[in-house]
Structures are given as structure tokens and as C-alpha cells.
Design a protein around this motif. Structure first.
Motif, short mmCIF file in Angstrom:
data_model
loop_
_atom_site.label_atom_id
_atom_site.label_comp_id
_atom_site.label_asym_id
_atom_site.label_seq_id
_atom_site.Cartn_x
_atom_site.Cartn_y
_atom_site.Cartn_z
N GLN A 1 0.86 -1.17 0.00
CA GLN A 1 0.00 0.00 0.00
C GLN A 1 0.90 1.22 0.00
OE1 GLN A 1 -2.27 -0.49 3.59
NE2 GLN A 1 -4.02 -1.36 2.48
N GLU A 2 0.32 2.38 -0.21
CA GLU A 2 1.09 3.61 -0.19
C GLU A 2 1.65 3.84 1.21
OE1 GLU A 2 0.50 8.27 -1.46
OE2 GLU A 2 -0.90 6.75 -2.16
N ASN A 3 2.89 4.32 1.27
CA ASN A 3 3.64 4.61 2.50
C ASN A 3 4.11 3.36 3.25
OD1 ASN A 3 3.43 7.40 2.14
ND2 ASN A 3 1.43 7.42 3.11
N ASP A 4 3.99 2.17 2.67
CA ASP A 4 4.55 0.96 3.28
C ASP A 4 6.07 0.97 3.15
OD1 ASP A 4 2.15 -0.07 4.01
OD2 ASP A 4 2.11 -1.68 2.53
N GLU A 5 6.76 0.41 4.15
CA GLU A 5 8.21 0.24 4.08
C GLU A 5 8.49 -1.26 4.10
OE1 GLU A 5 10.13 2.52 7.11
OE2 GLU A 5 9.63 4.41 6.14
N LEU A 6 9.30 -1.72 3.14
CA LEU A 6 9.59 -3.15 3.01
C LEU A 6 11.09 -3.39 2.95
CD1 LEU A 6 7.58 -3.90 -0.23
CD2 LEU A 6 6.64 -4.07 2.02
N PHE A 7 11.48 -4.60 3.33
CA PHE A 7 12.84 -5.08 3.11
C PHE A 7 12.78 -6.09 1.98
CE2 PHE A 7 12.94 -3.75 7.55
CZ PHE A 7 14.08 -2.97 7.56
N VAL A 8 13.50 -5.83 0.88
CA VAL A 8 13.52 -6.73 -0.27
C VAL A 8 14.97 -7.10 -0.56
CG1 VAL A 8 11.43 -5.74 -1.26
CG2 VAL A 8 13.62 -4.82 -1.93
N HIS A 9 15.16 -8.10 -1.42
CA HIS A 9 16.51 -8.46 -1.83
C HIS A 9 17.18 -7.25 -2.47
CE1 HIS A 9 16.13 -12.63 -0.81
NE2 HIS A 9 15.09 -12.80 -1.61
N ARG A 10 18.50 -7.20 -2.41
CA ARG A 10 19.27 -6.03 -2.83
C ARG A 10 18.89 -5.58 -4.23
NH1 ARG A 10 24.19 -3.82 -0.90
NH2 ARG A 10 23.27 -4.46 1.07
N LYS B 1 30.44 -28.69 11.16
CA LYS B 1 30.64 -27.58 10.23
C LYS B 1 29.68 -26.46 10.64
CE LYS B 1 32.13 -26.01 6.18
NZ LYS B 1 33.50 -25.76 5.86
N LEU B 2 30.21 -25.26 10.81
CA LEU B 2 29.38 -24.11 11.15
C LEU B 2 29.57 -23.04 10.09
CD1 LEU B 2 27.55 -22.71 13.27
CD2 LEU B 2 29.61 -21.74 14.26
N ASN B 3 28.46 -22.63 9.50
CA ASN B 3 28.46 -21.60 8.46
C ASN B 3 27.52 -20.49 8.87
OD1 ASN B 3 30.08 -21.60 6.21
ND2 ASN B 3 28.90 -23.18 5.15
N GLY B 4 27.82 -19.27 8.45
CA GLY B 4 26.93 -18.15 8.71
C GLY B 4 26.62 -17.42 7.41
N HIS B 5 25.48 -16.73 7.40
CA HIS B 5 25.08 -16.00 6.20
C HIS B 5 24.29 -14.77 6.62
CE1 HIS B 5 23.71 -15.19 2.14
NE2 HIS B 5 22.47 -15.10 2.61
N ARG B 6 24.57 -13.63 5.98
CA ARG B 6 23.77 -12.42 6.16
C ARG B 6 23.29 -11.96 4.80
NH1 ARG B 6 26.38 -8.01 9.89
NH2 ARG B 6 24.23 -7.28 9.83
N GLN B 7 21.98 -11.90 4.62
CA GLN B 7 21.39 -11.54 3.34
C GLN B 7 21.52 -10.04 3.09
OE1 GLN B 7 19.99 -13.79 1.19
NE2 GLN B 7 19.78 -12.14 -0.28
N ALA B 8 21.89 -9.67 1.88
CA ALA B 8 21.96 -8.27 1.48
C ALA B 8 20.55 -7.79 1.15
CB ALA B 8 22.87 -8.11 0.28
N LEU B 9 20.08 -6.75 1.85
CA LEU B 9 18.72 -6.27 1.71
C LEU B 9 18.69 -4.80 1.32
CD1 LEU B 9 17.20 -7.81 4.96
CD2 LEU B 9 17.00 -8.70 2.65
N THR B 10 17.56 -4.37 0.80
CA THR B 10 17.30 -2.97 0.51
C THR B 10 15.99 -2.60 1.15
OG1 THR B 10 18.44 -3.10 -1.62
CG2 THR B 10 16.90 -1.29 -1.32
#
Length: 100
Positions: A15-24, A83-92
Motif C-alpha cells: 500500500q502507499e507509505n509501506d516500508e519493506l525489506f527486499v533483496h538487494r 561444520k558451522l556456516n553463517g550468512h547475512r542476506q543483502a537487503l534494501t
């Protein structure tokens, strides 16, 4: 009024004025972007779906950031394998300006 739109491979109800986090997304903070892949619009009680939708969603890029860390842990018992792996997703972060 709201719309269902595809942004970077994911579908969002906006909707108008919504704020979202999307893929980069490409672009700098403050740039405006348009999304023409609108799947559905609803204006009051009027719903438009499919090929009849001729809308464009306009948004502004607020910031580029990274999401929370997700840890992936793998283990095979009695074998000494860990095995330990980490990941941080790049967002916009974007703000919806309007649906035209």
C-alpha cells in the motif's frame, strides 16, 4: 488501495507509505524505482487480476543493509564432523510512494 507486486523474485502486498525489506536492488539511497510486474490491484471493492492489470508501483530506496545472521550447523554423530556456516542476506529498504 493495495496491490500485489513482484519485487526481486518475491511477491509483496503493498500500500502507499509501506516500508519493506527486499533483496538487494540496484541504485543508491534516495533513488526512485518502478515495478511494473503487478499481479493484482484492489481499489475499494474493485479487484483487477491478471493481464488486465495496467498498474505501476513507484518506490524510493531508503537504505541498503544486511539482514540478521543465520547460522547453519551440520554434524555427523560419532564421526568427529562438525561444520558451522553463517550468512547475512543483502537487503534494501524501500518505501512505496504510490500505485499508478
Amino acid at each position: 488501495m493495495f496491490a500485489v507486486v513482484t519485487i526481486a523474485g518475491q511477491q509483496f502486498r503493498v500500500q502507499e507509505n509501506d516500508e519493506l525489506f527486499v533483496h538487494r536492488l540496484e541504485g543508491k539511497a534516495g533513488d526512485s524505482v518502478e515495478f511494473s510486474d503487478v499481479l493484482m490491484t484492489s481499489n475499494g471493492g474493485n479487484i483487477t487480476v491478471g493481464g488486465a492489470v495496467k498498474s505501476v508501483v513507484k518506490a524510493e530506496i531508503i537504505d541498503h543493509l544486511k539482514g540478521d545472521k543465520v547460522l547453519i550447523f551440520k554434524k555427523k554423530r560419532r564421526k568427529g564432523y562438525q561444520k558451522l556456516n553463517g550468512h547475512r542476506q543483502a537487503l534494501t529498504k524501500i518505501k512505496i510512494q504510490g500505485i499508478a
